[in-house]
Design a protein around this motif. Structure first.
Motif, short mmCIF file in Angstrom:
data_model
loop_
_atom_site.label_atom_id
_atom_site.label_comp_id
_atom_site.label_asym_id
_atom_site.label_seq_id
_atom_site.Cartn_x
_atom_site.Cartn_y
_atom_site.Cartn_z
N PRO A 51 32.13 15.83 24.99
CA PRO A 51 32.25 14.79 23.97
C PRO A 51 33.12 13.61 24.40
O PRO A 51 33.09 12.57 23.77
CB PRO A 51 32.87 15.52 22.78
CG PRO A 51 33.41 16.78 23.29
CD PRO A 51 32.79 17.08 24.62
N LYS A 52 33.87 13.78 25.46
CA LYS A 52 34.74 12.70 25.89
C LYS A 52 34.08 11.82 26.95
O LYS A 52 34.27 10.62 26.98
CB LYS A 52 36.05 13.28 26.45
CG LYS A 52 37.01 12.22 26.88
CD LYS A 52 38.42 12.66 26.66
CE LYS A 52 39.39 11.52 26.84
NZ LYS A 52 40.42 11.53 25.83
N GLY A 64 39.97 17.50 29.95
CA GLY A 64 40.71 18.58 29.29
C GLY A 64 39.92 19.22 28.17
O GLY A 64 39.90 20.44 28.02
N ILE A 65 39.23 18.38 27.41
CA ILE A 65 38.49 18.90 26.26
C ILE A 65 37.35 19.80 26.73
O ILE A 65 37.01 20.79 26.07
CB ILE A 65 37.98 17.73 25.37
CG1 ILE A 65 37.40 18.26 24.06
CG2 ILE A 65 36.95 16.87 26.08
CD1 ILE A 65 38.41 18.89 23.16
N ASP A 68 38.67 23.23 27.39
CA ASP A 68 38.87 23.94 26.12
C ASP A 68 37.54 24.41 25.54
O ASP A 68 37.44 25.53 25.04
CB ASP A 68 39.54 23.01 25.10
CG ASP A 68 41.00 22.76 25.46
OD1 ASP A 68 41.43 23.29 26.50
OD2 ASP A 68 41.68 22.03 24.72
N LEU A 69 36.54 23.53 25.61
CA LEU A 69 35.25 23.89 25.00
C LEU A 69 34.56 24.99 25.81
O LEU A 69 33.90 25.85 25.24
CB LEU A 69 34.35 22.66 24.88
CG LEU A 69 34.80 21.67 23.79
CD1 LEU A 69 33.92 20.44 23.78
CD2 LEU A 69 34.79 22.32 22.42
N GLN A 72 36.06 28.06 24.71
CA GLN A 72 35.57 28.39 23.37
C GLN A 72 34.17 29.01 23.45
O GLN A 72 33.89 30.01 22.79
CB GLN A 72 35.57 27.12 22.51
CG GLN A 72 35.32 27.36 21.04
CD GLN A 72 36.41 28.18 20.38
OE1 GLN A 72 37.55 28.21 20.85
NE2 GLN A 72 36.06 28.88 19.31
N ARG A 93 31.51 20.02 14.80
CA ARG A 93 32.76 19.37 15.18
C ARG A 93 32.57 18.06 15.94
O ARG A 93 33.32 17.12 15.77
CB ARG A 93 33.60 20.32 16.03
CG ARG A 93 34.28 21.38 15.19
CD ARG A 93 34.56 22.65 15.94
NE ARG A 93 35.12 23.64 15.05
CZ ARG A 93 34.41 24.37 14.20
NH1 ARG A 93 33.09 24.20 14.14
NH2 ARG A 93 34.98 25.23 13.41
N TYR A 94 31.56 18.04 16.79
CA TYR A 94 31.42 16.87 17.66
C TYR A 94 30.14 16.09 17.41
O TYR A 94 29.86 15.11 18.09
CB TYR A 94 31.52 17.30 19.13
CG TYR A 94 32.92 17.80 19.43
CD1 TYR A 94 33.94 16.89 19.67
CD2 TYR A 94 33.23 19.14 19.42
CE1 TYR A 94 35.23 17.32 19.89
CE2 TYR A 94 34.52 19.58 19.64
CZ TYR A 94 35.52 18.66 19.88
OH TYR A 94 36.80 19.08 20.08
#
Lengths: 142, 169
Positions: A51-52, A64-65, A68-69, A72, A93-94
């Motif tokens: 998403p970034k 970084g995201i 994390d994803l 997840q 969420r995204y």
């Protein structure tokens, strides 16, 4: 005998190493309960967009995201969640932005079916032009 | 009919040109938030100030800002003085210390001032995930009925504050 340019050979080796490095970059070591889970993990990461970053999948991205994803996704797979549940989690969420394969909905109707509609229109135009030409030719012959 | 067909390419060109022109200069990094129009998701976080558990019941009732920040985030350094300014003007800000360490965050607030009504620790970044955060700083505007009405990615500053302020009601 054909001679090989040593420089070209080295470049080949170098580039192949770089491309492997690219695949290895965005991925942590993960352990899975089964081989199936691992395959599901890999295919989900390829289907989901970071998403970034504007155009990198979760599998490729080092943001970084994305780390994390990935964690997840790994966690949810090992928890026994289905692929659909994981995709729904991400979209909630995204947004639909994270899907490389857009959902079928009224907003994406033209995206999915527009090309077929255009094709149908093109076919209609083509047949009417051919028909009218044939009619005209028939008239001029008689 | 023939004449219309003759002008068809020009018509197509004008339509496409119009569409492309209207998109020129738009921020292509902009991604709409999936959370806009929804309530703040359920959470239980630890408060930085007093180690108390905080849930969404403890959030302000009026409109407020929710700011994700971290001491590791360079842009947050730039943003911080403006947040302090906003807090002095009476804007309620809830801080979410995103993927950070407690002692670093405490030090930061002592050194730079604390613009937050409350600072909640999201050490694992799980609340960040629920809010669809992609990094820091990121600021959400939440209206008086507790609904997220706007998400701003990046630094809040003098230039973009009027836009955020417009949503704050």
């Amino acid at each position: 005998m054909k001679r090989y340019n040593p420089l070209a050979l080295w470049l080949c080796v170098l580039f192949s190493m770089l491309s492997f490095a690219h695949y290895a970059l965005g991925q942590e070591q993960m352990t899975f309960r089964s081989e199936l889970n691992k395959t599901r993990y890999q295919s989900l990461l390829a289907e989901l967009r970071c998403p970034k970053c504007q155009n990198q999948s979760l599998a490729d991205s080092n943001a970084g995201i994305s780390v994390d994803l990935r964690e997840q996704v790994h966690f949810m797979i090992e928890q026994g969640k289905t692929d659909q549940e994981i995709v729904d989690y991400m979209v909630a969420r995204y947004g639909a932005f994270v899907l490389y394969r857009p959902q079928h909905s009224s907003a994406t109707f033209l995206l999915w079916y527009g090309p077929f509609i255009l094709l149908a229109i093109g076919f209609l135009v083509f047949t009417t032009v051919v028909m009218s030409n044939r009619k005209r030719r028939g008239r001029s012959l008689s | 009919m023939r004449r219309f067909v003759f002008f068809l390419p020009l018509v197509c060109f004008l339509i496409l040109g119009g569409v492309f022109y209207s998109q020129l200069g738009k921020d292509n990094q902009y991604v709409p938030s999936a959370l806009v129009g929804k309530k703040v998701p359920n959470f239980t976080l630890i408060s930085l100030e007093n180690d108390q558990m905080v849930t969404q019941k403890d959030l302000p009732h009026g409109p407020y800002l929710m700011n994700f920040w971290g001491t590791w985030c360079p842009a947050c350094h730039i943003e911080h003085p403006f947040l302090v300014e906003l807090a002095l003007k009476g804007v309620p800000i809830i801080g979410i210390d995103y993927k950070d360490q407690k002692h670093l965050a405490e030090q930061w607030l002592i050194e730079k001032g604390n613009p937050y009504q409350q600072v909640l620790m999201d050490e694992m970044g799980l609340f960040g995930l629920d809010m669809g955060v992609t990094g820091a700083p990121e600021t959400f505007v939440i209206n008086s009925s507790g609904v997220i009405v706007h998400r701003h990615q990046g630094v809040v500053n003098e230039q973009n504050w009027p836009e955020l302020k417009g949503y704050l009601k």
